[in-house]
Write a protein that holds these residues in place. Sequence first.
Motif, mmCIF file in Angstrom:
data_model
loop_
_atom_site.group_PDB
_atom_site.id
_atom_site.type_symbol
_atom_site.label_atom_id
_atom_site.label_comp_id
_atom_site.label_asym_id
_atom_site.label_seq_id
_atom_site.Cartn_x
_atom_site.Cartn_y
_atom_site.Cartn_z
ATOM 1 N N ARG A 34 36.397 -15.580 -31.539
ATOM 2 C CA ARG A 34 36.184 -14.092 -31.180
ATOM 3 C C ARG A 34 37.623 -13.579 -31.182
ATOM 4 O O ARG A 34 37.426 -12.214 -31.564
ATOM 5 C CB ARG A 34 35.438 -14.184 -29.932
ATOM 6 C CG ARG A 34 34.087 -14.604 -29.717
ATOM 7 C CD ARG A 34 33.376 -14.203 -28.531
ATOM 8 N NE ARG A 34 34.214 -14.424 -27.118
ATOM 9 C CZ ARG A 34 34.056 -15.635 -26.730
ATOM 10 N NH1 ARG A 34 33.149 -16.675 -26.997
ATOM 11 N NH2 ARG A 34 34.500 -15.932 -25.540
ATOM 12 N N ASN A 35 38.599 -14.028 -30.771
ATOM 13 C CA ASN A 35 39.913 -13.371 -30.508
ATOM 14 C C ASN A 35 40.625 -13.418 -31.993
ATOM 15 O O ASN A 35 41.870 -13.007 -31.868
ATOM 16 C CB ASN A 35 40.557 -13.810 -29.206
ATOM 17 C CG ASN A 35 39.778 -13.517 -28.125
ATOM 18 O OD1 ASN A 35 39.138 -12.496 -27.886
ATOM 19 N ND2 ASN A 35 39.915 -14.443 -27.186
ATOM 20 N N ALA A 36 40.308 -14.094 -32.937
ATOM 21 C CA ALA A 36 41.166 -14.360 -34.144
ATOM 22 C C ALA A 36 41.400 -13.196 -34.597
ATOM 23 O O ALA A 36 42.706 -12.921 -35.130
ATOM 24 C CB ALA A 36 40.459 -15.188 -35.009
ATOM 25 N N PRO A 37 40.835 -12.097 -34.694
ATOM 26 C CA PRO A 37 41.336 -10.796 -35.334
ATOM 27 C C PRO A 37 42.539 -10.143 -34.349
ATOM 28 O O PRO A 37 43.659 -9.673 -35.141
ATOM 29 C CB PRO A 37 40.159 -9.787 -35.318
ATOM 30 C CG PRO A 37 39.060 -10.696 -35.448
ATOM 31 C CD PRO A 37 39.348 -11.998 -34.543
ATOM 32 N N GLY A 38 42.281 -10.164 -33.308
ATOM 33 C CA GLY A 38 43.658 -9.744 -32.496
ATOM 34 C C GLY A 38 44.698 -10.570 -32.500
ATOM 35 O O GLY A 38 45.782 -10.035 -32.894
ATOM 36 N N TYR A 39 44.665 -12.138 -32.427
ATOM 37 C CA TYR A 39 45.624 -12.947 -32.845
ATOM 38 C C TYR A 39 46.342 -12.650 -34.075
ATOM 39 O O TYR A 39 47.384 -12.615 -34.343
ATOM 40 C CB TYR A 39 45.158 -14.317 -32.774
ATOM 41 C CG TYR A 39 44.931 -14.705 -31.518
ATOM 42 C CD1 TYR A 39 45.630 -14.535 -30.232
ATOM 43 C CD2 TYR A 39 43.619 -15.744 -31.158
ATOM 44 C CE1 TYR A 39 45.126 -14.766 -28.886
ATOM 45 C CE2 TYR A 39 43.324 -15.858 -29.901
ATOM 46 C CZ TYR A 39 44.145 -15.495 -28.788
ATOM 47 O OH TYR A 39 43.837 -16.077 -27.556
ATOM 48 N N LEU A 40 45.482 -12.212 -35.284
ATOM 49 C CA LEU A 40 46.088 -11.737 -36.543
ATOM 50 C C LEU A 40 46.862 -10.596 -36.325
ATOM 51 O O LEU A 40 48.172 -10.676 -37.093
ATOM 52 C CB LEU A 40 44.926 -11.604 -37.398
ATOM 53 C CG LEU A 40 45.358 -11.418 -39.097
ATOM 54 C CD1 LEU A 40 46.254 -12.590 -39.381
ATOM 55 C CD2 LEU A 40 44.065 -11.095 -39.826
ATOM 56 N N PHE A 41 46.630 -9.615 -35.813
ATOM 57 C CA PHE A 41 47.300 -8.563 -35.491
ATOM 58 C C PHE A 41 48.625 -8.581 -34.725
ATOM 59 O O PHE A 41 49.701 -7.925 -35.006
ATOM 60 C CB PHE A 41 46.565 -7.408 -35.098
ATOM 61 C CG PHE A 41 45.420 -6.554 -35.737
ATOM 62 C CD1 PHE A 41 46.069 -5.811 -36.969
ATOM 63 C CD2 PHE A 41 44.260 -6.692 -35.931
ATOM 64 C CE1 PHE A 41 45.142 -5.357 -37.909
ATOM 65 C CE2 PHE A 41 43.343 -6.399 -36.773
ATOM 66 C CZ PHE A 41 43.774 -5.424 -37.647
#
Length: 322
Positions: A34-41
């Motif tokens: 779920r938090n993968a996009p945030g970690y990517l940014f």
Amino acid sequence: MGTNSKSVAGGLAVGARAPLRVETTYKAPSAFARNAPGYLFLLPWFIGFFGLTLGPAIASLYLSFTDYNLLQSPNLVGIDNYVRIATADDKFLSSMKVTLFYVVCSVPLKLTFALLVALLLNRGIKGLPVYRAIFYLPSLLGSSVAIAVLWRQIFDADGIVNTLLWYVFGINGPSWISNPDYSLYTLVILAIWQFGSPMIIFLAGLRQIPTDLYEAASLDGASKVRIFFKITLPLLTPVIFFNAVVQTIDAFKAFTPAYVISSGTGGPIDSTLFYTLYLYQEAFGYFRMGYAAALAWVLVIIIAIFTTFSFLSARYWVHYDD
């Protein structure tokens, strides 16, 4: 019997033609998914933090216990570097004395001047954004090499200051940066000139004070001096506390002006030998990287002690809304 057999057979036939129902259970995605996009940014920040901040800090902590000269492998020496700092390094004491004098003189004067300018700008003068930008500009330029070079020319033997003293008052002034009695004060003046950053914060704090308090005090016959010390100053103590901590830490880390004005020597007679300048000399002048790392961590400890003391004492003089 025949009717029942036909009905049963019909029921089986109907049941055989019915589609099979497969029940599936929904599996929620994991927290990481779920938090993968945030970690990517955040990945660029993580790379910078671990690669440029935390990693070098851990490496310098290890090197502070070694004898390292950049050319050979680090040699573990235990706490010998710290013992030498505490017992057998006269330059450490002289550089710390110069740095403490610089901090004690520059920080209160800078904050006082910044508060006075903020009070003037808070009176609602025209062109406030222009004045705010002009006064903030020295904070952006003050720590640059160009300003340090300019400052050296201003206070040199034939600089602008001595030229004005001669033509206006007939005084033949000394070379302010070459005289150990005055050289450190030129750096204090340079620090005070960079008052723009705390001034902007003071101005924002003044704008947050309710005007009803001033109106009520005026109706009660309070003078402007009493209003300042009983209303403005107490309600501004959180901003004063913030500025004091930030500016003191910056003063402990001051390096560029002392390096440029003294040509990297800390002279004359170590009068401008800031702690960071001495650390630089040990690291890149004598290639004693292990000892320089120990000096750096001593500075971290000193700043941490000051910050801890500031937060512990804040409860007695900092007044918040609650």
